[in-house]
Design an enzyme around this catalytic site. Structure first.
Site, PDB file in Angstrom:
ATOM      1  N   LYS A 159      17.856  -7.218  11.158  1.00  0.00           N
ATOM      2  CA  LYS A 159      17.459  -6.111  11.363  1.00  0.00           C
ATOM      3  C   LYS A 159      17.828  -5.181  12.243  1.00  0.00           C
ATOM      4  CE  LYS A 159      12.313  -6.229  10.394  1.00  0.00           C
ATOM      5  NZ  LYS A 159      11.045  -6.075  10.911  1.00  0.00           N
ATOM      6  N   PHE A 175      -2.471   5.695  14.149  1.00  0.00           N
ATOM      7  CA  PHE A 175      -3.313   6.055  13.011  1.00  0.00           C
ATOM      8  C   PHE A 175      -2.384   6.806  11.712  1.00  0.00           C
ATOM      9  CE2 PHE A 175      -6.057   6.183  16.397  1.00  0.00           C
ATOM     10  CZ  PHE A 175      -7.101   5.643  16.050  1.00  0.00           C
ATOM     11  N   GLU A 197       1.739   5.552   5.802  1.00  0.00           N
ATOM     12  CA  GLU A 197       2.825   5.223   5.257  1.00  0.00           C
ATOM     13  C   GLU A 197       3.053   6.528   4.370  1.00  0.00           C
ATOM     14  OE1 GLU A 197       3.627   1.654   3.296  1.00  0.00           O
ATOM     15  OE2 GLU A 197       2.954   0.493   5.055  1.00  0.00           O
ATOM     16  N   LEU A 245     -11.621  10.975  -0.587  1.00  0.00           N
ATOM     17  CA  LEU A 245     -12.652  11.109  -1.806  1.00  0.00           C
ATOM     18  C   LEU A 245     -11.927  10.923  -2.990  1.00  0.00           C
ATOM     19  CD1 LEU A 245     -15.498  13.424  -0.691  1.00  0.00           C
ATOM     20  CD2 LEU A 245     -15.518  10.858  -0.605  1.00  0.00           C
ATOM     21  N   CYS A 284      -2.809  -2.295   5.351  1.00  0.00           N
ATOM     22  CA  CYS A 284      -3.724  -2.116   6.412  1.00  0.00           C
ATOM     23  C   CYS A 284      -5.310  -2.243   5.940  1.00  0.00           C
ATOM     24  CB  CYS A 284      -3.502  -0.713   6.948  1.00  0.00           C
ATOM     25  SG  CYS A 284      -1.953  -0.493   7.500  1.00  0.00           S
ATOM     26  N   LYS A 341      -6.323  -5.892   5.011  1.00  0.00           N
ATOM     27  CA  LYS A 341      -6.043  -6.990   6.214  1.00  0.00           C
ATOM     28  C   LYS A 341      -7.084  -6.490   7.338  1.00  0.00           C
ATOM     29  CE  LYS A 341      -2.589  -5.919   8.872  1.00  0.00           C
ATOM     30  NZ  LYS A 341      -3.042  -5.432  10.330  1.00  0.00           N
ATOM     31  N   LYS A 389       0.851   3.450  -2.825  1.00  0.00           N
ATOM     32  CA  LYS A 389       0.453   4.556  -2.861  1.00  0.00           C
ATOM     33  C   LYS A 389       1.957   5.278  -2.954  1.00  0.00           C
ATOM     34  CE  LYS A 389       0.384   6.438   1.475  1.00  0.00           C
ATOM     35  NZ  LYS A 389      -0.258   6.712   2.791  1.00  0.00           N
TER      36      LYS A 389
HETATM   37  C1  UGA Z   1      -3.917   3.572   6.571  1.00  0.00           C
HETATM   38  C2  UGA Z   1      -4.725   4.784   7.548  1.00  0.00           C
HETATM   39  O1  UGA Z   1      -4.828   5.949   6.659  1.00  0.00           O
HETATM   40  C3  UGA Z   1      -3.737   5.166   8.735  1.00  0.00           C
HETATM   41  O2  UGA Z   1      -4.740   6.054   9.533  1.00  0.00           O
HETATM   42  C4  UGA Z   1      -3.571   3.789   9.404  1.00  0.00           C
HETATM   43  O3  UGA Z   1      -2.775   4.066  10.713  1.00  0.00           O
HETATM   44  C5  UGA Z   1      -2.984   2.768   8.605  1.00  0.00           C
HETATM   45  O4  UGA Z   1      -3.793   2.429   7.606  1.00  0.00           O
HETATM   46  C6  UGA Z   1      -2.517   1.763   9.561  1.00  0.00           C
HETATM   47  O5  UGA Z   1      -3.613   0.887   9.767  1.00  0.00           O
HETATM   48  O6  UGA Z   1      -1.481   1.385   9.936  1.00  0.00           O
HETATM   49  P1  UGA Z   1      -1.891   3.486   4.784  1.00  0.00           P
HETATM   50  O7  UGA Z   1      -2.447   2.240   4.462  1.00  0.00           O
HETATM   51  O8  UGA Z   1      -0.343   3.870   5.090  1.00  0.00           O
HETATM   52  O9  UGA Z   1      -2.771   4.221   6.181  1.00  0.00           O
HETATM   53  O10 UGA Z   1      -2.397   4.349   3.484  1.00  0.00           O
HETATM   54  P2  UGA Z   1      -3.463   5.511   3.273  1.00  0.00           P
HETATM   55  O11 UGA Z   1      -2.873   6.693   2.943  1.00  0.00           O
HETATM   56  O12 UGA Z   1      -4.756   5.369   4.036  1.00  0.00           O
HETATM   57  O13 UGA Z   1      -3.942   4.782   2.071  1.00  0.00           O
HETATM   58  C7  UGA Z   1      -4.449   3.590   1.702  1.00  0.00           C
HETATM   59  C8  UGA Z   1      -4.917   3.248   0.319  1.00  0.00           C
HETATM   60  O14 UGA Z   1      -6.027   3.836  -0.112  1.00  0.00           O
HETATM   61  C9  UGA Z   1      -3.691   3.550  -0.793  1.00  0.00           C
HETATM   62  O15 UGA Z   1      -3.870   2.330  -1.735  1.00  0.00           O
HETATM   63  C10 UGA Z   1      -4.511   4.828  -1.388  1.00  0.00           C
HETATM   64  O16 UGA Z   1      -3.891   5.035  -2.894  1.00  0.00           O
HETATM   65  C11 UGA Z   1      -5.742   4.684  -1.376  1.00  0.00           C
HETATM   66  N1  UGA Z   1      -6.721   5.713  -1.300  1.00  0.00           N
HETATM   67  C12 UGA Z   1      -6.536   6.779  -0.216  1.00  0.00           C
HETATM   68  C13 UGA Z   1      -7.510   5.973  -2.320  1.00  0.00           C
HETATM   69  O17 UGA Z   1      -7.722   5.392  -3.446  1.00  0.00           O
HETATM   70  N2  UGA Z   1      -8.380   7.270  -2.342  1.00  0.00           N
HETATM   71  C14 UGA Z   1      -8.179   8.136  -1.436  1.00  0.00           C
HETATM   72  O18 UGA Z   1      -8.983   9.086  -1.285  1.00  0.00           O
HETATM   73  C15 UGA Z   1      -7.283   7.841  -0.236  1.00  0.00           C
END
Ligand code: UGA
Length: 436
Positions: free
Chosen positions: A35, A153, A156, A254, A264, A267, A325
């Protein structure tokens, strides 16, 4: 300020690079030599929009370095961030595996020189920072240090923007001196009036889990309401607007879909539930959100089957999007990993496309799936299209072309990207989530 960042995974690399962009001198350390060699060459082991350019800029300007040697990074650092992985334990009990954190604490301890703040950046159960402090003291009784917690917070795919324009920064500290160091690190954000929430260490550790658990609950809530919408003939998109405009509820997170995934939410919800159980309590709302999320994926399989007149056997299904996502190549806990094998098992022929995630997907998905490098190639002679992940390039597909290319006109939009009438007016059978 001089900073050492231990761990060059997603969080460590983004955070280290952004600190360098703030003007600090950052040395990123990782014990995986491959890495570090990759990063030293200017290549980035993960896909995150904009990160490669920011790494290159800060490395060229001499503020960002990479090494495998803690002795090069730790002695001069005023703050050492621990950003190593905390995966779900291999025991399968949902606990977070803290092996890497404790190993990092032990290894860094002997290199400490002068007052240093050791900051947990990784998502860790309450009490971890205290354990880190204990390990450091045991390893190097002369070390002059404080521990702190500074949860991240970052989403990705939007991590740089989230880092540079956060809603808040949470710092868990136990001394004024360590608070001062952390406030100085985040000083550039004061110009943007970013609130810094200063708490106890335990509160900061729990804040991270509570934030992710709340967001998971919000998604599972809207996914369940989407099913109610289907049952009663209501429209979840309009409903989400109707409730989301209430400032107490908020419109973000929503959006119904095939269930949340990623490294995240799945887990962290499990780890939080285990943590709470250790204190003899249960977190019933979070437990329900986890159950609803599993059910949502199963519901999507049924939705696809129903759209194919009750059987996917022998049908060709084009799947657009595999990652959990958009704007990431991350396949960890992606809904596709549950939905696709279920379809395959019933004899469906799957032709799939993803702009960034196909190499990763091949590592996780069973054999027998056809990977193609163009969305339209996936749809050729297909009986149905399933839009699994809302990548921008799938948001304005040439529907006339799909109409000509596909065998049967069934469009299953698991992210509610399209206006149903834009497809039904062309003769497609449109199936969304929580819509008529
Ligand atoms: C999430 C949190 O949003 C971050 O704030 C946090 O820092 C991060 O975890 C972490 O703990 O490191 P992430 O997992 O990158 O971030 O992605 P999100 O954008 O939160 O989406 C998570 C999942 O929820 C995805 O599968 C997405 O498609 C889904 N999702 C999100 C929905 O199905 N509906 C929504 O309205 C929003």
């Amino acid at each position: 300020m001089k900073i050492a960042m231990i761990g060059t995974g997603y969080v460590g690399l983004v955070t280290g690079t952004c600190f360098a962009e703030f003007g600090h001198h950052v040395t990123c350390v990782d014990n995986v030599e491959e890495k570090i060699t990759t990063l030293q060459k200017g290549d980035i082991p993960i896909y995150e929009p904009g990160l490669d350019a920011l790494v290159a800029k800060n490395a060229a300007e001499g503020r960002l370095q990479f090494t495998t040697d803690l002795a090069e990074a730790v002695p001069d650092a005023e703050a050492v961030f621990i950003a190593v992985g905390t995966p779900t334990s291999r025991r399968g009990d949902g606990y977070a595996d803290l092996t890497y954190i404790y190993a990092a604490a032990k290894e860094l301890a002997e290199h400490l020189h002068g007052y240093t703040v050791i900051v947990d950046k990784s998502t860790v159960p309450v009490g971890t920072a205290r354990q880190v402090a204990r390990i450091i003291k045991e390893t190097n009784s002369a070390a002059d240090f404080d521990v702190a917690s500074n949860p991240e917070f970052l989403r990705e795919g939007a991590a740089l923007a989230d880092f540079m324009r956060p809603d808040r920064v949470v710092i868990g500290v136990e001394s004024e001196r360590s608070e001062q160091v952390l406030r100085e690190i985040y000083q550039p954000l004061y110009l943007r009036d970013t609130p810094i929430v200063s708490t106890s260490i335990e509160t900061a550790e729990l804040t991270k889990y509570a934030a992710n658990a709340f967001l998971a609950v919000k998604i599972s809530f809207i996914n369940e309401i989407a099913s109610v919408c289907e049952a009663v003939g209501a429209d979840v998109t309009d409903l989400a607007k109707g409730i989301g405009m209430d400032g107490r509820i908020g419109s973000k997170f929503l959006h119904p879909g095939p269930g949340y995934g990623g490294s995240c939410f799945p887990k962290d919800t499990l780890a939080l539930m285990r943590l709470v159980q250790e204190y003899g309590e249960n977190l019933r709302i979070v437990e329900a959100a986890v159950e609803v999320n599993a059910a949502q994926k199963a519901r999507m399989v049924k939705k696809i089957r129903d759209a194919l007149n009750g059987s996917e056997t022998g049908k060709t299904i084009a799947v657009l999007g595999l990652t959990f996502k958009p704007e990431t190549d991350d396949m960890r806990d992606a809904p596709a990993l549950t939905i696709l094998p279920a379809l395959l098992e019933k004899g469906a022929k799957l032709r799939v496309h993803d702009p960034k995630g196909m190499e990763e997907a091949k590592k996780y998905l069973p054999e027998g799936i056809e990977y193609v490098d163009d969305a339209y190639a996936a749809c050729q002679r297909a009986d149905a299209v399933v839009l699994m992940t809302e990548w921008n390039q799938y948001r304005a597909l040439d529907l006339e072309r799909l109409k000509t290319d596909m065998k049967e006109l069934t469009f299953i939009d698991l992210r509610n990207v399209y206006e149903p009438t834009s497809l039904t007016s062309l003769g497609f059978n449109y199936v969304g989530v929580g819509r008529k």
